[in-house]
Design an enzyme around this catalytic site. Structure first.
Site, PDB file in Angstrom:
ATOM      1  CB  SER A 110      -1.082  -0.077   1.206  1.00 23.15           C
ATOM      2  OG  SER A 110      -0.289  -0.312   2.497  1.00 23.15           O
ATOM      3  CG  HIS A 129      -3.848  -0.961  -2.279  1.00 22.73           C
ATOM      4  ND1 HIS A 129      -4.175   0.543  -2.315  1.00 22.73           N
ATOM      5  CD2 HIS A 129      -3.547  -1.297  -0.938  1.00 22.73           C
ATOM      6  CE1 HIS A 129      -4.381   0.886  -1.017  1.00 22.73           C
ATOM      7  NE2 HIS A 129      -3.935  -0.157  -0.191  1.00 22.73           N
ATOM      8  CE  LYS A 179      -7.360   0.758   0.721  1.00 23.66           C
ATOM      9  NZ  LYS A 179      -7.092  -0.312   1.756  1.00 23.66           N
TER      10      LYS A 179
HETATM   11  C1  LIG Z   1      -6.854  -0.351   3.112  1.00 28.21           C
HETATM   12  C2  LIG Z   1      -6.199  -1.567   3.634  1.00 28.21           C
HETATM   13  C3  LIG Z   1      -6.914  -2.491   4.218  1.00 28.21           C
HETATM   14  C4  LIG Z   1      -8.110  -2.136   5.218  1.00 28.21           C
HETATM   15  O1  LIG Z   1      -9.362  -2.147   4.191  1.00 28.21           O
HETATM   16  P1  LIG Z   1     -10.470  -1.163   4.805  1.00 28.21           P
HETATM   17  O2  LIG Z   1     -11.542  -1.709   4.080  1.00 28.21           O
HETATM   18  O3  LIG Z   1     -10.235   0.219   4.638  1.00 28.21           O
HETATM   19  O4  LIG Z   1     -10.567  -1.291   5.957  1.00 28.21           O
HETATM   20  C5  LIG Z   1      -6.271  -3.899   4.359  1.00 28.21           C
HETATM   21  N1  LIG Z   1      -5.396  -4.142   3.898  1.00 28.21           N
HETATM   22  C6  LIG Z   1      -4.432  -3.395   2.940  1.00 28.21           C
HETATM   23  C7  LIG Z   1      -3.325  -3.917   2.177  1.00 28.21           C
HETATM   24  C8  LIG Z   1      -5.147  -1.955   2.755  1.00 28.21           C
HETATM   25  O5  LIG Z   1      -4.385  -1.219   2.111  1.00 28.21           O
END
Ligand SMILES: *Cc1c(COP(=O)(O)O)cnc(C)c1O
Length: 395
Positions: free
Chosen positions: A184, A212, A243
């Site tokens: 991320s 992602h 996302k």
């Molecule tokens: C954003 C993210 C999460 C968390 O997801 P949410 O739905 O925002 O709680 C988990 N793992 C990774 C790698 C992320 O980037």
């Protein structure tokens, strides 16, 4: 802020006010105080900070689907999945997610953070060894802690280091290898070929958190694992909906035995209210658009190539990433703050990422590209970045 008196603080830690003041002072003195910026509707700035990679969060078809879902089932689901919260639209979304990722089943969670906590807590106990990439998301590290499992962290994307740790595991111990699919804060992709073969060789399960990659990578947006790796290679696949899909929530996909186990034992699944039905309905629409409009991914790839070429010519400190996450490694925290303020003044919003989210000396601007952008906005960004750099040479 007045420097905090270390002696007084140790004397009075039994007092809540002192405890809070102590932590606040430390955070401020380290220059790590976190701020939230309120985003107002009608903000004119170009957003290079969000994870809305396909530009779907504002798609009218998805917003309309959200309203339809709410009209049919209510603004909220009213209960957890195991009570009465599991609506037909949740069920339909789970089936669509399973098909999309080439898995037997999928299970919805309220957030990605909770999906990771749920999987790790339900699969692991103190007899389980968890092998984590050093740069894994905080929720994966926290999940192993919640499970009371022992975590070993291997060097980032380094199969040799992972093997070295695996050979030390006792024969009877269950092993789980855990990695982000797309990292991320760096934007690089996990070495999936190596991870799948190492996992098979050492009788470990492999869990990939493709928060992602899902929606962004793969011809139909099935992510970096998706249909390319079967569920006997990547046993646990996590994806998020907040996302690239532009809505909210997350899912775990895998074999029926895994999903049944999670329904029985994953406390962050069992003891929480199901996603609002409107969000499930919106996600279903978003998934369908994501699959049927590959031109969004093509446009995004074009923007990524354009940004990288221009940034390289400008001599900006690019990292090795082929995804929409295109960080610039500035190193120094103050420098990151200076650049991001300067960009904000020019109507460009980027993420300023500092320790402890990344290691000390690795502060960076986290620039994310989206299918919403056009070549003109990319050029504006690179010009502004070049300005920041030139301003620095004159300091
Ligand atoms: C954003 C993210 C999460 C968390 O997801 P949410 O739905 O925002 O709680 C988990 N793992 C990774 C790698 C992320 O980037």
């Amino acid at each position: 802020m007045r420097p905090f008196d270390e002696h007084t603080s140790l004397m009075n830690m039994g007092n809540w006010q002192t405890f809070l003041a102590h932590h606040a002072a430390n955070q401020q003195q380290a220059g790590r105080w976190r701020h939230r910026a309120v985003r107002k509707s009608g903000d004119e700035r170009i957003d290079f900070a969000s994870n809305d990679y396909l530009g779907l969060s504002s798609d009218p078809r998805i917003i309309e689907a959200q309203q339809r879902g709410a009209q049919r089932h209510g603004a909220g689901s009213g209960a957890s999945h195991l009570v009465t919260g599991h609506c037909d639209v949740h069920h339909e979304l789970e089936e669509a997610l399973a098909r999309h990722t080439g898995r037997e089943r999928a299970l919805l969670f309220s957030t990605g953070y909770m999906a990771n906590l749920g999987v790790l807590q339900a699969l692991c106990d103190s007899d389980c060894l968890v092998f984590q990439d050093r740069l894994n998301h905080a929720s994966l590290l926290d999940g192993a802690r919640l499970a009371n499992a022992r975590s070993r962290r291997y060097h980032h994307a380094n199969g040799d280091d992972l093997q070295r740790l695996l050979t030390r595991a006792a024969p009877g111990q269950r092993r789980l290898i855990v990695s982000d699919g797309v990292f991320s804060m760096d934007g690089d992709i996990a070495p999936l070929e190596a991870l799948t073969s190492i996992a098979a060789h050492h009788h470990a399960w492999l869990m990939i958190d493709d928060a992602h990659g899902f929606g962004v990578l793969g011809e139909h947006g099935d992510g970096c694992v998706g249909q390319r790796y079967a569920s006997d290679q990547v046993q646990v696949l996590v994806g998020t909906l907040g996302k690239a899909l532009g809505t909210a929530g997350a899912f775990v996909a895998g074999d029926a035995t895994l999903i049944d186990h999670l329904i029985q034992f994953a406390r962050p699944y069992i003891y929480t209210t199901a996603l609002p039905p409107g969000v499930a309905s919106a996600s279903l629409e978003s998934l369908s658009i994501c699959a049927s409009e590959p031109e969004r991914r093509r446009h995004l790839q074009h923007l990524i190539a354009h940004f990288r070429a221009a940034a390289l010519t400008a001599g900006l400190p690019l990292m090795d990433s082929s995804t929409p996450i295109q960080p610039l490694l500035l190193g120094d925290e103050a420098r990151v703050m200076r650049w991001s303020h300067q960009l904000a003044e020019q109507g460009l919003s980027v993420g300023a990422i500092r320790p402890p989210t990344v290691a000390a000396g690795q502060a960076r601007l986290r620039i994310t590209l989206s299918a919403r952008h056009d070549v003109g906005s990319i050029e504006r960004l690179v010009n502004a970045l070049q300005h920041c750099q030139q301003g620095e040479l004159q300091r």
